[in-house]
Design a protein around this motif. Structure first.
Motif, mmCIF file in Angstrom:
data_model
loop_
_atom_site.group_PDB
_atom_site.id
_atom_site.type_symbol
_atom_site.label_atom_id
_atom_site.label_comp_id
_atom_site.label_asym_id
_atom_site.label_seq_id
_atom_site.Cartn_x
_atom_site.Cartn_y
_atom_site.Cartn_z
ATOM 1 N N LYS A 1 0.836 -1.203 0.000
ATOM 2 C CA LYS A 1 0.000 0.000 0.000
ATOM 3 C C LYS A 1 0.876 1.261 0.000
ATOM 4 O O LYS A 1 0.585 2.235 -0.711
ATOM 5 N N SER A 2 1.938 1.235 0.804
ATOM 6 C CA SER A 2 2.853 2.386 0.851
ATOM 7 C C SER A 2 3.525 2.609 -0.490
ATOM 8 O O SER A 2 3.653 3.748 -0.969
ATOM 9 N N THR A 3 3.938 1.511 -1.113
ATOM 10 C CA THR A 3 4.558 1.611 -2.440
ATOM 11 C C THR A 3 3.569 2.152 -3.458
ATOM 12 O O THR A 3 3.927 2.974 -4.316
ATOM 13 N N GLN A 4 2.316 1.726 -3.376
ATOM 14 C CA GLN A 4 1.287 2.186 -4.303
ATOM 15 C C GLN A 4 1.064 3.696 -4.178
ATOM 16 O O GLN A 4 0.861 4.388 -5.175
ATOM 17 N N LYS A 5 1.129 4.206 -2.953
ATOM 18 C CA LYS A 5 0.974 5.657 -2.749
ATOM 19 C C LYS A 5 2.109 6.414 -3.430
ATOM 20 O O LYS A 5 1.890 7.473 -4.034
ATOM 21 N N ILE A 6 3.323 5.857 -3.329
ATOM 22 C CA ILE A 6 4.483 6.513 -3.951
ATOM 23 C C ILE A 6 4.350 6.511 -5.468
ATOM 24 O O ILE A 6 4.570 7.538 -6.139
ATOM 25 N N THR A 7 4.015 5.357 -6.040
ATOM 26 C CA THR A 7 3.910 5.277 -7.505
ATOM 27 C C THR A 7 2.769 6.157 -8.027
ATOM 28 O O THR A 7 2.895 6.754 -9.104
ATOM 29 N N LYS A 8 1.695 6.253 -7.273
ATOM 30 C CA LYS A 8 0.590 7.116 -7.696
ATOM 31 C C LYS A 8 1.007 8.579 -7.680
ATOM 32 O O LYS A 8 0.665 9.352 -8.589
ATOM 33 N N ALA A 9 1.765 8.970 -6.641
ATOM 34 C CA ALA A 9 2.246 10.351 -6.562
ATOM 35 C C ALA A 9 3.207 10.659 -7.705
ATOM 36 O O ALA A 9 3.136 11.730 -8.329
#
Length: 292
Positions: free
Chosen positions: A15-23
């Motif tokens: 989930k944390s990685t997904q937030k980074i890639t989305k940003a």
């Protein structure tokens, strides 16, 4: 098999990685708009410059032609300028340009040519150093410039001209990535020296008049060709920048989507395992009660 706690930690990590890639996807999309505008704005100027040079070159021949136009007449010493980015997380953007440059460099070396390399971007330096470390004469890092512009292109063009004038290069070729769309960036070689006269460039419309150039075509080209060298480098850097953000936007979009699919899969596995654990505990309680 992983415990429930380990699976919860894995889900939170993804989930944390997904937030980074989305940003990063959103940042790349915002920067792409400006970079694409710069690349598209530079194309008409480069085409008009090619038309003017083609028009002037038509009246120049023989020993009077500027060396940047006619070259040295040899094909032994090659300067290969390779432009990528300073950063990664852009899918195959850097790798594709480096691969295209490697193919050309290997072919030249196999044919006994002297090859020197100018690296524009940290990634191309890292990608070529292991194979051609002794051939890399200079690296330009794009992160030194907050905005890509003439101050970025001029030192590169100046080095190219100096190498040519010093007799260290007969042919100069620039490799960069041409921007077509968000999903399409094309590794492209462009010969800078000798200058390629575009035979398809539309001639300058003189409205039927005949012009005598003052000063002569040769003197005009002496001034125009170095300026054209800077223009071509700058246009390539703009194309490269737009390609980078387009590739990064696509890569981060795919990464975000893949992270979502992985989270769904992990949650399903987690729920199944938790349900199996609860079922096992209930069976043990029932069995214990019956034993009593």
């Amino acid at each position: 098999m992983a415990s429930l706690k380990e699976m919860r930690n894995r889900i939170e990590s993804v989930k944390s990685t997904q937030k980074i890639t989305k940003a990063l996807n959103m940042v790349a999309a915002a920067k792409l708009k400006r970079a694409q505008g710069q690349a598209e704005s530079a194309r008409p100027y480069a085409r008009k410059m090619a038309a003017v040079i083609a028009n002037l070159a038509a009246g120049v021949s023989g020993d009077g032609a500027p060396k940047l136009l006619s070259g040295t007449g040899k094909d032994q010493k090659h300067l290969v300028v390779v432009a990528t980015g300073d950063k990664g997380l852009a899918g195959g953007f850097n790798t594709n340009v480096i691969r295209a440059a490697k193919e050309r460099i290997n072919t030249l070396i196999a044919n006994g040519k002297d090859v020197r390399i100018v690296a524009v971007g940290r990634k191309v330096r890292d990608g070529l150093t292991r194979l051609y470390g002794g051939r890399i004469i200079r690296t330009f890092e794009l992160s030194d410039h907050k905005v890509i512009g003439m101050t970025t292109a001029e030192p590169i063009a100046r080095l190219i001209a100096e190498e040519f004038e010093a007799g260290n290069a007969d042919v100069v070729t620039l490799f960069y990535s041409r921007f077509q769309s968000v999903i399409s960036q094309v590794p492209t070689p462009r010969q800078l020296i000798p200058a390629v006269v575009d035979g398809d460039a539309p001639p300058v419309d003189l409205n039927g008049a005949v012009y005598d150039y003052e000063p002569s075509e040769e003197e005009i080209l002496d001034v125009l060709l170095p300026r054209n060298l800077t223009t071509q480098v700058l246009a390539a850097l703009y194309e490269n920048q737009a390609s980078f953000f387009g590739a990064q936007m696509g890569a981060m979009d795919n990464a975000t989507r893949n992270a979502g699919e992985l989270i769904t899969s992990l949650r399903l596995t987690y729920n199944r395992k938790r349900q199996a654990q609860i079922t096992t505990e209930l069976i043990e309680i029932i069995a214990g009660a019956e034993a009593l």
